[in-house]
Motif scaffolding. Structure first.
Motif, PDB file in Angstrom:
ATOM      1  N   ALA A 101       0.914  -1.280   0.001  1.00  0.00           N
ATOM      2  CA  ALA A 101      -0.022  -0.142  -0.088  1.00  0.00           C
ATOM      3  C   ALA A 101       0.838   1.397   0.018  1.00  0.00           C
ATOM      4  N   ASP A 122      -2.847  -0.651  11.390  1.00  0.00           N
ATOM      5  CA  ASP A 122      -4.290  -1.560  10.849  1.00  0.00           C
ATOM      6  C   ASP A 122      -4.485  -1.350   9.395  1.00  0.00           C
ATOM      7  N   ILE A 123      -3.832  -1.088   8.631  1.00  0.00           N
ATOM      8  CA  ILE A 123      -3.871  -0.610   7.371  1.00  0.00           C
ATOM      9  C   ILE A 123      -3.933  -2.125   6.554  1.00  0.00           C
ATOM     10  N   GLY A 124      -5.080  -2.247   5.812  1.00  0.00           N
ATOM     11  CA  GLY A 124      -5.193  -3.581   5.138  1.00  0.00           C
ATOM     12  C   GLY A 124      -5.748  -4.868   5.855  1.00  0.00           C
ATOM     13  N   MET A 125      -5.792  -4.664   7.019  1.00  0.00           N
ATOM     14  CA  MET A 125      -6.523  -5.592   8.129  1.00  0.00           C
ATOM     15  C   MET A 125      -7.936  -6.047   7.105  1.00  0.00           C
ATOM     16  N   GLY A 126      -8.150  -7.342   6.824  1.00  0.00           N
ATOM     17  CA  GLY A 126      -9.249  -7.993   6.654  1.00  0.00           C
ATOM     18  C   GLY A 126      -9.155  -8.152   4.811  1.00  0.00           C
ATOM     19  N   THR A 127      -7.765  -7.942   4.430  1.00  0.00           N
ATOM     20  CA  THR A 127      -7.513  -7.794   3.039  1.00  0.00           C
ATOM     21  C   THR A 127      -6.302  -8.843   2.581  1.00  0.00           C
ATOM     22  N   LEU A 128      -6.057  -9.270   1.187  1.00  0.00           N
ATOM     23  CA  LEU A 128      -5.000  -9.793   0.803  1.00  0.00           C
ATOM     24  C   LEU A 128      -3.858  -9.373   1.383  1.00  0.00           C
ATOM     25  N   LEU A 129      -3.641  -7.950   1.547  1.00  0.00           N
ATOM     26  CA  LEU A 129      -2.154  -7.513   2.002  1.00  0.00           C
ATOM     27  C   LEU A 129      -1.946  -7.959   3.326  1.00  0.00           C
TER      28      LEU A 129
END
Lengths: 230, 216
Positions: A101, A122-129
């Motif tokens: 990101a 917490d950036i990208g929590m719940g995503t592929l990243l």
């Protein structure tokens, strides 16, 4: 006490970069991309490079020269959407690509330059990243550990410099340049104008001279730095 | 006015004086053309500017002044330039009042998918995750259906997500919908579009209040 003159020749500065080096390259699109340093790197031809850059420029420009010359093993980037050649090489397995990101990429570089090993977010929590990343609990919530991105070399582009290596960027050509200038073992800067030491006011400096190892003055600005005609 | 322009103009009405706003690449960037010139708004672009003035006039592009989509722009009076770490500090730190983003899919629970179509399109996420996750308010701007007529508004996204539960409002060429805990609320209809047509083109149930429906 006088400042050291860090002026260097293009050839001698880029000759420092050998096979397998991790190289950060400034720029977001054309603005701030050090095309002359990249062009000389292609002429030298070290292999198996890890390139760290926000984007892969466009076909036939900048990072694409390195890709087309087969010099890149791995690309750490946020977006390669404007370079179909990079996408093709990625899909064909000719280069490894790590997508980060954009702001996390910037911060992982900044953190390396600040002498730290990483941060949590917490950036990208719940995503592929978020997959495969180390997790930490803080106050009952889950966060991701983001390691610093370090490099052997940073290649940056400045609008103006003084011969001691103080750098000034212009408009949106600043982007990743000041972060990368801090993050590498050895920073090589190219500048459109190099002024005598003392001719840039201390308050006007964007990257302080101690972060810059070699300064290359650009005799002229090739057309690739100009406005892109699409 | 075309249905696309009406959608852009409708989204622009939610940009109010004093806001700091990021307009995503593509369709959302065009919302800029519908914000009144005298409206005091700070447009941010994640490559390092707060205070986008507008698109540069043909022949007057500054080679060092672009937005995150690569378009040549101007800087408004009072604007500023900064590096990419500062730019995303602004985003993650909660200084963005609103972002408008495009979508491949958007769901009734506020999930957004707009960066990857496995096997077809994977060019990297850019700044989308941080914008979607951290702007104080997230609007999605999209055609109501894809080019094959399939709904882009679904009960649950089928594509990998950009961010979970991030979307507040959806603007399309047919309607404006708000995401609420009890589902998707239809709040406005585009002129000439019926409720039945919107229901038919939407892949999730719509909550519709009694009484006349406002139009745009």
């Amino acid at each position: 006490m006088p400042a050291l003159d860090k002026s260097a020749g293009l050839t001698e500065a880029i000759a420092l970069i050998g096979d397998g080096a991790r190289v950060m390259i400034g720029g977001f699109g054309v603005p701030g991309t050090p095309f002359c340093l990249i062009e000389e790197l292609v002429r030298r031809g070290p292999k198996n490079l890890t390139i760290i850059k926000n984007d892969a420029n466009e076909p036939g420009m900048g990072v694409d020269w390195l890709l087309s010359a087969g010099m890149v093993k791995r690309l750490i980037t946020s977006h390669v959407g404007l370079n179909g050649n990079a996408i093709r090489m990625m899909n064909a397995g000719e280069i490894e690509v790590e997508f980060v990101a954009q702001g996390i990429l910037a911060e992982r570089i900044r953190i390396a330059g600040a002498g730290l090993k990483g941060f949590v977010s917490d950036i990208g929590m719940g995503t592929l990243l978020a997959e495969g990343k180390q997790r930490l609990e803080i106050d009952g919530a889950t966060y991701l550990f983001e390691p610093a991105i370090e490099a052997d070399f940073a290649l940056v582009h400045a609008a103006r410099a003084d011969a001691g290596g103080n750098l000034v960027y212009e408009a949106t050509a600043r982007n990743f340049n000041p972060l990368m200038a801090m993050a590498a073992e050895c920073t090589i800067a190219e500048a459109e104008t190099v002024l005598p030491i003392g001719d840039i006011g201390p308050d006007a400096v964007h990257t302080p001279a101690p972060f810059v190892d070699h300064l290359v003055a650009l005799a002229e600005l090739p057309e690739v730095y100009g406005v892109v005609k699409r | 006015m075309s249905s696309k322009d009406r959608m852009l103009a409708r989204a622009a009405r939610d940009i109010t004086p004093g806001m700091t706003v990021n307009l995503g690449i593509g369709l959302p960037t065009q919302v800029m053309n519908f914000v009144p010139a005298d409206c005091p708004v700070c447009l941010h672009s994640e490559n390092g500017i707060a205070g986008v003035g507008g698109l540069a006039a043909p022949g007057h592009a500054n080679r060092n002044l672009i937005d995150a989509g690569g378009g040549y722009i101007t800087c408004a009076p009072g604007g500023s330039f900064f590096d990419s770490a500062v730019s995303f500090a602004l985003v993650r730190g909660g200084r963005l009042d609103l972002t408008l983003l495009g979508a491949f899919e958007v769901a009734a629970n506020g999930d957004l998918a707009n960066w990857i179509i496995p096997g077809k399109f994977a060019a990297g996420v850019g700044g989308a995750i941080e914008l979607a996750q951290k702007a104080r308010r997230v609007g999605v701007l999209t055609t109501h259906t894809d080019k094959h007529g399939n709904p882009k508004i679904l009960e649950r996204c089928t594509l990998p997500l950009t961010a979970v539960g991030c979307v507040h409002r959806i603007y399309t060429d047919m309607a404006v919908c708000d995401v609420h805990p009890d589902g998707l609320h239809l709040v406005e209809l585009a002129e000439g579009i019926t409720l039945a047509e919107v229901r038919e083109a939407t892949g999730a149930p719509l909550v519709v209040a009694d009484g006349p429906m406002p139009t745009f």
